[in-house]
Write an enzyme that holds these catalytic residues in place. Structure first.
Site, short mmCIF file in Angstrom:
data_model
loop_
_atom_site.label_atom_id
_atom_site.label_comp_id
_atom_site.label_asym_id
_atom_site.label_seq_id
_atom_site.Cartn_x
_atom_site.Cartn_y
_atom_site.Cartn_z
CG ASP A 187 -1.94 1.11 1.20
OD1 ASP A 187 -2.04 1.79 0.16
OD2 ASP A 187 -2.63 1.31 2.21
CG ASP A 216 -3.71 4.14 -2.63
OD1 ASP A 216 -2.87 3.33 -2.19
OD2 ASP A 216 -4.79 4.36 -2.07
#
Length: 427
Positions: free
Chosen positions: A85, A281
């Site tokens: 992440d 992201d």
């Protein structure tokens, strides 16, 4: 990932949580003094090996809905599957401290070390909003992290050994801070993993900690294969920077990997939709546009499909908008001729700079019903406010590089189906 779920972990926000004094870990986790590696030794090691860390990636955008890496943590080390992440900083594992609420995981719960991070440690301070860092329990650092899919993790920071291998085979075992998550709430996009690998821009991220100890350059990159799998790397010696398209990281939006604002391009033409705040992201499976950009895109796509042999598949709930043909599609190649390429043109000081291309393969999927679905979703409805998130689907088959030292974001076309085998040379 169940059919109909959208997105993954998007734009994690760390929030203050100091109602945990009654949940002290003093009885089980007795803090011992942690000694960092000698700075000169680790720096010389990094310069001597001149190497990077390379990790295989598993997973896909659809149908799994996530990419993960395997890391070995603890003494003795044990393997854990972590969701990579770039949209959050803190790495955490579901842990038995004991666990108040843990979700299904592929491995037994992490057994925390007795090396607690104290409340006044700079890493702990970095997890909380400025001016809101309090220490009701000085011996431990409590944290709470919430994600845009409404999932969360609550726990304490500990330090433990991570087993890492340089690309030339040299192994190191640095002690790094991680979250011992003893209370998790699954989000709407829940999938069973052991935890999260936070590789954002913050001080607590894994790459920042490794860099501060002198083990590696503060650069991360990933290559996600459209076929599934790929690789993640830390360091700057696995690519040729002259073959990469670069754009500066935004100084105005420094919490995430953001190039700032962009203009939406459709089929090579300007749409008039601009000032789109963009964030890269890897914690998001799909790409999200704010309502204005999303509605404009839907209008343009539907207009372009007028007269084409596609009709909306309202019975397919895989994503918000799907189309069916005369017979089921096997791949995006079957339908790419009906869809135009998109692009985000990044601007700086009012001048056009670089352009991030999105081919049909970068924003479409084929559902298990054989329909083609739009992998760009309404971020405003998903709670992302005005942010526009470039998720995994739009970074597939691209070498993505986030250079925190030069404050640059880069990308280049790549074949991400296998891990690079070349050592001591650029690829």
């Amino acid at each position: 990932m169940k059919e109909g779920k959208v997105g993954l972990l998007v734009l994690a926000v760390l929030v203050l949580s100091w109602s945990l004094s009654s949940a002290s870990f003093g009885d089980k986790l007795h803090r011992r003094k942690w000694m960092p590696p000698d700075e000169a030794t680790s720096s010389s090691m990094m310069n001597r090996v001149g190497s990077s860390f390379l990790f295989p990636i598993h997973g896909n955008v659809y149908p799994m809905g996530y990419y993960n890496v395997t890391l070995s943590v603890g003494q003795p080390p044990k393997p854990y599957f972590l969701d990579l992440d770039t949209g959050s900083d803190l790495t955490w594992l579901q842990c038995d401290a004991p666990c108040v609420q843990c979700t299904e995981a592929p491995h037994p719960l992490y057994q925390p070390s007795n090396d607690l991070v104290p409340c006044k440690d700079p890493l702990c301070v970095s997890l909380h909003p400025p001016g809101q860092h309090k220490c009701e329990n000085p011996e431990q650092c409590d944290y709470e992290i919430r994600y845009a899919d409404h999932g969360s993790s609550l726990g304490v920071l500990v330090r433990d050994v991570f087993v890492l291998n340089y690309t030339n085979g040299i192994q190191i075992k640095p002690r790094l801070a991680l979250g011992c998550g003893y209370d998790q709430l699954p989000g709407s996009c829940y999938h069973p993993l052991d935890g999260i690998l936070g590789i954002g821009r913050g001080k607590s991220s894994m790459i920042s900690q490794l860099h501060s100890q002198g083990w590696v350059r503060n650069v991360i990159g990933h290559c996600l294969s459209v076929q599934g799998g790929g690789y993640l790397f830390f360091g700057d010696d696995l690519y040729d920077p002259s073959r990469v398209t670069w754009t500066p990281m935004s100084r105005d939006y420094s919490k995430h990997y953001s190039p700032g604002t962009a203009e939406l391009i459709f089929g090579g033409k300007a749409t008039g939709v601009n000032n789109l705040l963009v964030v890269f992201d890897s914690g998001s499976s799909y790409t999200y546009f704010n309502s204005k950009a999303y509605q404009a895109l839907i209008y343009l796509v539907k207009k372009e499909l007028t007269g084409k042999p596609l009709r909306e598949a309202s019975d397919d709930r895989t994503l918000n908008l799907c189309w069916k043909g005369r017979k089921p599609f096997k791949s995006v190649c079957d339908v790419r001729k009906y869809f135009k390429p998109l692009a985000l043109r990044f601007t700086s000081g009012g001048r056009a700079k670089t352009q991030f291309e999105l081919s049909p393969e970068s924003y479409l999927i084929i559902s298990n019903k054989g329909n083609v679905c739009l992998g760009i979703l309404n971020g405003t409805e998903a709670g992302l406010q005005d942010s526009n998130v470039i998720g995994d689907i739009s970074m597939q088959d691209k070498l993505m590089i986030f250079d925190n030292e030069k404050q640059l974001i880069g990308w280049a076309p790549a074949i991400c189906d296998w891990i690079p085998k070349i050592k001591h040379s650029r690829i």
